[in-house]
Design an enzyme around this catalytic site. Structure first.
Site, PDB file in Angstrom:
ATOM      1  N   TYR A 121      16.163  57.296 -74.405  1.00  0.00           N
ATOM      2  CA  TYR A 121      15.822  58.389 -74.192  1.00  0.00           C
ATOM      3  C   TYR A 121      15.744  58.735 -72.804  1.00  0.00           C
ATOM      4  O   TYR A 121      14.922  58.064 -71.944  1.00  0.00           O
ATOM      5  CB  TYR A 121      14.111  59.060 -74.864  1.00  0.00           C
ATOM      6  CG  TYR A 121      14.073  60.638 -74.451  1.00  0.00           C
ATOM      7  CD1 TYR A 121      14.573  61.352 -75.413  1.00  0.00           C
ATOM      8  CD2 TYR A 121      13.387  60.952 -73.554  1.00  0.00           C
ATOM      9  CE1 TYR A 121      14.391  62.810 -75.276  1.00  0.00           C
ATOM     10  CE2 TYR A 121      13.335  62.322 -73.234  1.00  0.00           C
ATOM     11  CZ  TYR A 121      13.708  63.256 -74.213  1.00  0.00           C
ATOM     12  OH  TYR A 121      13.744  64.692 -73.985  1.00  0.00           O
ATOM     13  N   GLN A 251       5.988  59.056 -54.725  1.00  0.00           N
ATOM     14  CA  GLN A 251       5.493  59.014 -56.198  1.00  0.00           C
ATOM     15  C   GLN A 251       5.153  60.180 -56.834  1.00  0.00           C
ATOM     16  O   GLN A 251       4.973  60.678 -57.754  1.00  0.00           O
ATOM     17  CB  GLN A 251       4.570  58.112 -56.211  1.00  0.00           C
ATOM     18  CG  GLN A 251       4.527  57.240 -57.382  1.00  0.00           C
ATOM     19  CD  GLN A 251       5.519  56.630 -57.886  1.00  0.00           C
ATOM     20  OE1 GLN A 251       6.412  55.971 -56.809  1.00  0.00           O
ATOM     21  NE2 GLN A 251       5.968  56.409 -59.223  1.00  0.00           N
ATOM     22  N   HIS A 254       7.241  63.292 -58.398  1.00  0.00           N
ATOM     23  CA  HIS A 254       7.602  63.004 -59.774  1.00  0.00           C
ATOM     24  C   HIS A 254       6.969  64.250 -60.471  1.00  0.00           C
ATOM     25  O   HIS A 254       7.628  64.738 -61.339  1.00  0.00           O
ATOM     26  CB  HIS A 254       7.191  61.778 -60.409  1.00  0.00           C
ATOM     27  CG  HIS A 254       7.958  60.625 -60.023  1.00  0.00           C
ATOM     28  ND1 HIS A 254       9.268  60.489 -60.646  1.00  0.00           N
ATOM     29  CD2 HIS A 254       7.781  59.573 -59.321  1.00  0.00           C
ATOM     30  CE1 HIS A 254       9.899  59.382 -60.365  1.00  0.00           C
ATOM     31  NE2 HIS A 254       9.125  58.807 -59.339  1.00  0.00           N
ATOM     32  N   GLU A 319       0.567  50.876 -61.983  1.00  0.00           N
ATOM     33  CA  GLU A 319       2.042  50.887 -62.267  1.00  0.00           C
ATOM     34  C   GLU A 319       2.675  50.083 -61.285  1.00  0.00           C
ATOM     35  O   GLU A 319       3.538  49.280 -61.434  1.00  0.00           O
ATOM     36  CB  GLU A 319       2.543  52.336 -62.776  1.00  0.00           C
ATOM     37  CG  GLU A 319       4.221  52.221 -63.156  1.00  0.00           C
ATOM     38  CD  GLU A 319       4.513  53.809 -63.154  1.00  0.00           C
ATOM     39  OE1 GLU A 319       5.688  53.739 -63.605  1.00  0.00           O
ATOM     40  OE2 GLU A 319       4.064  54.614 -62.786  1.00  0.00           O
ATOM     41  N   HIS A 320       2.677  50.807 -60.033  1.00  0.00           N
ATOM     42  CA  HIS A 320       3.182  50.420 -58.839  1.00  0.00           C
ATOM     43  C   HIS A 320       2.134  49.859 -57.976  1.00  0.00           C
ATOM     44  O   HIS A 320       1.123  50.789 -57.629  1.00  0.00           O
ATOM     45  CB  HIS A 320       4.221  51.423 -58.295  1.00  0.00           C
ATOM     46  CG  HIS A 320       5.023  51.868 -59.015  1.00  0.00           C
ATOM     47  ND1 HIS A 320       4.707  53.291 -59.709  1.00  0.00           N
ATOM     48  CD2 HIS A 320       6.073  51.466 -59.247  1.00  0.00           C
ATOM     49  CE1 HIS A 320       6.079  53.625 -60.623  1.00  0.00           C
ATOM     50  NE2 HIS A 320       6.736  52.632 -60.400  1.00  0.00           N
ATOM     51  N   ASP A 353      12.850  51.568 -57.836  1.00  0.00           N
ATOM     52  CA  ASP A 353      13.342  52.735 -58.881  1.00  0.00           C
ATOM     53  C   ASP A 353      14.736  52.656 -59.084  1.00  0.00           C
ATOM     54  O   ASP A 353      15.065  53.179 -60.023  1.00  0.00           O
ATOM     55  CB  ASP A 353      12.804  54.026 -58.235  1.00  0.00           C
ATOM     56  CG  ASP A 353      11.395  54.370 -58.557  1.00  0.00           C
ATOM     57  OD1 ASP A 353      10.531  53.686 -59.194  1.00  0.00           O
ATOM     58  OD2 ASP A 353      10.892  55.250 -57.972  1.00  0.00           O
ATOM     59  N   GLU A 407      -9.888  28.588 -96.778  1.00  0.00           N
ATOM     60  CA  GLU A 407      -9.739  30.152 -96.901  1.00  0.00           C
ATOM     61  C   GLU A 407      -9.707  30.664 -98.195  1.00  0.00           C
ATOM     62  O   GLU A 407      -9.532  31.824 -98.373  1.00  0.00           O
ATOM     63  CB  GLU A 407      -8.474  30.410 -96.145  1.00  0.00           C
ATOM     64  CG  GLU A 407      -8.501  30.011 -94.712  1.00  0.00           C
ATOM     65  CD  GLU A 407      -7.031  30.460 -94.011  1.00  0.00           C
ATOM     66  OE1 GLU A 407      -6.447  31.066 -94.452  1.00  0.00           O
ATOM     67  OE2 GLU A 407      -7.096  30.555 -92.616  1.00  0.00           O
ATOM     68  N   HIS A 412      -1.813  28.763-101.955  1.00  0.00           N
ATOM     69  CA  HIS A 412      -1.062  28.210-100.810  1.00  0.00           C
ATOM     70  C   HIS A 412      -1.536  26.752-101.115  1.00  0.00           C
ATOM     71  O   HIS A 412      -0.398  25.850-100.981  1.00  0.00           O
ATOM     72  CB  HIS A 412      -1.961  28.602 -99.517  1.00  0.00           C
ATOM     73  CG  HIS A 412      -1.557  30.050 -99.216  1.00  0.00           C
ATOM     74  ND1 HIS A 412      -1.569  31.054 -99.898  1.00  0.00           N
ATOM     75  CD2 HIS A 412      -0.759  30.236 -97.902  1.00  0.00           C
ATOM     76  CE1 HIS A 412      -0.998  32.033 -99.144  1.00  0.00           C
ATOM     77  NE2 HIS A 412      -0.730  31.647 -97.911  1.00  0.00           N
TER      78      HIS A 412
END
Length: 421
Positions: A121, A251, A254, A319-320, A353, A407, A412
Site C-alpha cells: 500500500y 519528522q 509528516h 521509531e527513530h 528515509d 499432557e 500422541h
C-alpha cells in the site's frame, strides 16, 4: 515545545496508545467482500471523488509517466533502489537452508521459502510517497516474492502519481491498481473480480488504512500497525542546535500527530534548539503541519546525565532514535529499543528515509520493544523439516512419549509407541 524534567514525566508517556477502532472501516471491508469491484469503485468515488472505469493501471500509463518526471528524480529513485537492494541482499545472506543432525538419526532441516504474493500500500495524499514503495517492494523482490502488487489512491489526475509508477517500474512490480484507503486493503485481503488476493500486505497509511489492516490480519499477514511517526534525539552540549531543530522539523512535517522529542543534558542547547525551530519554521514550506506537530506533541526532556537519557529511550522505544553526543560509540551497546538508530551529527534521519539503504518502514508506539523494521525476513518463511531414522526414533521417541503422557494426549503417545514397538 514543552520543557519537562525527566522526573516530571507522566506515566502514560511510556504507555502503549490504543489504536482507534473505526466502525466505518468494517462496513467498507464487508462491502468489498460481498460486492468486489463495484464496492471498490463506489468508495473510491465517495472518498477520492474519482469515478473509476478500470482499477488497474495499464503499462502504457507507466511508459507515459517517464515523460512527466524529471530525469534527476528518476536517477534519484534508481539510486535509492540500488542502496536498499544492496542492504537487503546482505540481509538475505543471513538466512540459508541447512540440515543439522540434532541427535543420531534425527535430521532437522531449515528451508527458506519466499511468500508467493504480496501487496504494497502506497499512500497518495498531498505528496507521492515514492520511498515507501521502494522500502516495501525492493526487499520483497530480493527475498524472491513471485508477485508484487501495488495499490495507491487516484490522487493525481484520476490515477496514480507518475513518480510512484516509475518507482514501481524500477522495482519490477507486477500489478498496479489506482485504489486507496480501506477499500484497497480489503481488495488485497479478500480479492475482487479484478484484484486477486495477496498473502501479505505491507506499507504505511492513515488511520483508516491502519484500522483496515488490523481487521484483515489473519486472513492475510501484515507488517505491523504503525501509528504517528516519532523521532527522539539524544543530545549533549556538543551537538549542533541547527541540525537538531532541522531533524525535529523534518519528522514533524509528516503529520500534525507526529511526535518530535529532544532528550538532553543541556538546558542551554534546548533553548537554542527552540529558537532555531522558530527561525526555521518561517522558511519551511510545510510549516503549517510541522508547526502544529511541534506545538501539539513537541517535547524537550531535560535529564541529568546520559544514563537517564538512555533509560528514557529504552523505555519509550521510539521509531527513530538519533544520538548526537560527543562520544556516541560509548553508548551504542546500552541503547536497546528503537526502530532505527542514527549515530552522529551527519546521520540525518531523513537519509534513512531515502538513500541510506536501511528500511524506513518501522515500528511505532513502543512496539520496537518486541519487533524490528521491515526487512527481507518479512517476505520469507523459515520452514522446518524433520526426518527420523529407526535409530533416531529410539533416541528421541521415549522423551516424546513421556511428554505426551504428561499432557494427557494419549493419541500422541500411542503414535510414537507403535513405531518404537
Amino acid at each position: 515545545m514543552r520543557f519537562v524534567r525527566v522526573t516530571e514525566l507522566e506515566e502514560d508517556f511510556f504507555a502503549y496508545e490504543e489504536l482507534e477502532e473505526i466502525a466505518a472501516v468494517r462496513e467498507i471491508i464487508r462491502a468489498v467482500r460481498r460486492h468486489g469491484d463495484e464496492a471498490v469503485k463506489r468508495y473510491t468515488s465517495e472518498f477520492d471523488g474519482v469515478a473509476l472505469e478500470e482499477l488497474n493501471v495499464e503499462p502504457s500509463e507507466v511508459e507515459e509517466a517517464y515523460c512527466e518526471i524529471d530525469e534527476g528524480v528518476i536517477a534519484a529513485i534508481e539510486h535509492a533502489a540500488r542502496n536498499i537492494r544492496r542492504f537487503a541482499e546482505r540481509q538475505l545472506e543471513q538466512f540459508e537452508d541447512f540440515e543439522y543432525e540434532v541427535a543420531p538419526g534425527v535430521f532437522a532441516r531449515q528451508k527458506i521459502t519466499p511468500i508467493e504474493r504480496i501487496g504494497v500500500y502506497v499512500p497518495g495524499g498531498r505528496f507521492p510517497l515514492v520511498s515507501s514503495l521502494l522500502m516495501c517492494a525492493v526487499p520483497a523482490r530480493v527475498a524472491g516474492v513471485k508477485e508484487v502488487v501495488v495499490c495507491s489512491p487516484p490522487s493525481h489526475r484520476r490515477s496514480v502519481h507518475p513518480a510512484i509508477l516509475i518507482a514501481a517500474d524500477v522495482v519490477g512490480v507486477d500489478e498496479i491498481y489506482r485504489v486507496g484507503g480501506a477499500q484497497a486493503i480489503a481488495a488485497m485481503a479478500y480479492g475482487t473480480q479484478t484484484i486477486r488476493k495477496v498473502d501479505k500486505i505491507v506499507g504505511p497509511g492513515n488511520k483508516y488504512v491502519v484500522s483496515a489492516k488490523r481487521e484483515v490480519w489473519g486472513v492475510v499477514g501484515i507488517d505491523f500497525l504503525a501509528g504517528p511517526t516519532e523521532i527522539m534525539i539524544i543530545a549533549d552540549k556538543t551537538a549542533d542546535p541547527k541540525t537538531i531543530a532541522a531533524d525535529l522539523l523534518a519528522q514533524a512535517e509528516h503529520d500534525v500527530e507526529a511526535i518530535p522529542i529532544l532528550v538532553t543534558t543541556s538546558l542551554e542547547l534546548a533553548e537554542e534548539v527552540q529558537k532555531e525551530i522558530e527561525l526555521q519554521l518561517r522558511e519551511l514550506v510545510t510549516r503549517d503541519t510541522a508547526g502544529a506537530s511541534i506545538q501539539r506533541n513537541g517535547m524537550v526532556i531535560l535529564v541529568n546525565d546520559m544514563q537517564e537519557a538512555i533509560h528514557v529511550a529504552n523505555e519509550k522505544a521510539p521509531e527513530h532514535l538519533s544520538l548526537q553526543v560527543g562520544r556516541p560509540q560509548d553508548h551504542l551497546a546500552e541503547l536497546r529499543n528503537y526502530g532505527s538508530l542514527f549515530v552522529g551529527g551527519y546521520s540525518a534521519e531523513a537519509l534513512g528515509d531515502y538513500s541510506g539503504g536501511i528500511n524506513h518502514t518501522l515500528p511505532t508506539n513502543g512496539c520496537a520493544r518486541y519487533t524490528a523494521g521491515l526487512s527481507v525476513k518479512d517476505f520469507i518463511r523459515l520452514q522446518t523439516i524433520l526426518e527420523v531414522t529407526k535409530e533416531g526414533l529410539m533416541v528421541i521417541g521415549p522423551t516424546a512419549k513421556t511428554l505426551a503422557e504428561i499432557e494427557g494426549l494419549d493419541g500422541h503417545a500411542k503414535s510414537i509407541a507403535m513405531r518404537m514397538a
